[in-house]
Design a protein around this motif. Structure first.
Motif, PDB file in Angstrom:
ATOM      1  N   SER A  68      30.034  48.327  12.221  1.00 10.73           N
ATOM      2  CA  SER A  68      30.900  49.141  13.078  1.00 10.73           C
ATOM      3  C   SER A  68      31.436  50.367  12.349  1.00 10.73           C
ATOM      4  O   SER A  68      31.755  51.371  12.968  1.00 10.73           O
ATOM      5  N   SER A 110      29.726  43.223  15.898  1.00 12.65           N
ATOM      6  CA  SER A 110      30.691  42.151  16.137  1.00 12.65           C
ATOM      7  C   SER A 110      30.647  41.095  15.038  1.00 12.65           C
ATOM      8  O   SER A 110      31.555  40.272  14.937  1.00 12.65           O
ATOM      9  N   LYS A 166      33.981  39.595  13.099  1.00  8.55           N
ATOM     10  CA  LYS A 166      34.609  40.841  12.664  1.00  8.55           C
ATOM     11  C   LYS A 166      36.120  40.693  12.473  1.00  8.55           C
ATOM     12  O   LYS A 166      36.691  41.255  11.539  1.00  8.55           O
TER      13      LYS A 166
END
Length: 178
Positions: free
Chosen positions: A154, A120, A135
């Motif tokens: 991610s 995040s 993010k």
């Protein structure tokens, strides 16, 4: 028949004869014709040079304008990073990442470390050091220009495993401490 008044005076004075006057007249006409052709070529060459110079100037202008826009965009992104970076991230936990084929290490507190591992938060360049960004902001920056976002956890979680891999059941954690 004499076309030039000076030639008529020279003929009257007897300094030039009719043949010589006619020859000089033809020679002058010939020079005038060839000189006009030469002038036309010279004018065409000058026009061509002017057009090529204008095209060159337009190309240089476009390049300068593009460089100016790129510098402006980079400055805006640096300003966005400085305004929206997460402050007070200093802590005791070391987080290592790769920047330009070198392993870098920053120290974070537990909450920021967990968010970074979860994906995040991301790490971005903020000269002279690094900044931790949300993010969503990092995705907007990455859409505008590449190169500022260094580490995005991610993106790293998209690994596939082979069906015949005997170690498929053993998952290697991404946040492994070295």
């Amino acid at each position: 028949m004499v076309k030039n008044a000076l030639q008529a005076q020279l003929l009257k004075a007897g300094l030039v004869d009719q043949k010589k006057a006619k020859k000089l007249t033809k020679q002058a006409q010939h020079e005038q014709r060839t000189g006009q052709d030469h002038r036309a070529e010279l004018a065409a060459e000058i026009n061509k040079n002017q057009q090529s110079k204008q095209e060159k100037d337009l190309n240089l202008n476009a390049i300068k304008q593009q460089q100016l826009e790129e510098r402006t965009l980079k400055a805006n992104i640096k300003q966005m990073i400085q305004q929206h970076k997460i402050k007070d991230t200093d802590g005791e936990i070391g987080y290592q990442f790769i920047d330009e084929n070198k392993i870098k290490k920053i120290y974070l507190d537990q909450q920021v470390y967990n968010a970074l591992v979860a994906g995040s938060l991301v790490i971005a360049q903020a000269p002279p050091s690094y900044a931790i960004l949300p993010k969503a902001l990092a995705e907007r920056i990455d859409q505008k220009i590449q190169g500022f976002i260094i580490w995005n956890q991610s993106e790293k979680n998209d690994q596939t495993t082979d069906e015949n891999d005997p170690y498929a059941a053993y998952v290697i954690p991404d946040d492994l401490m070295w």
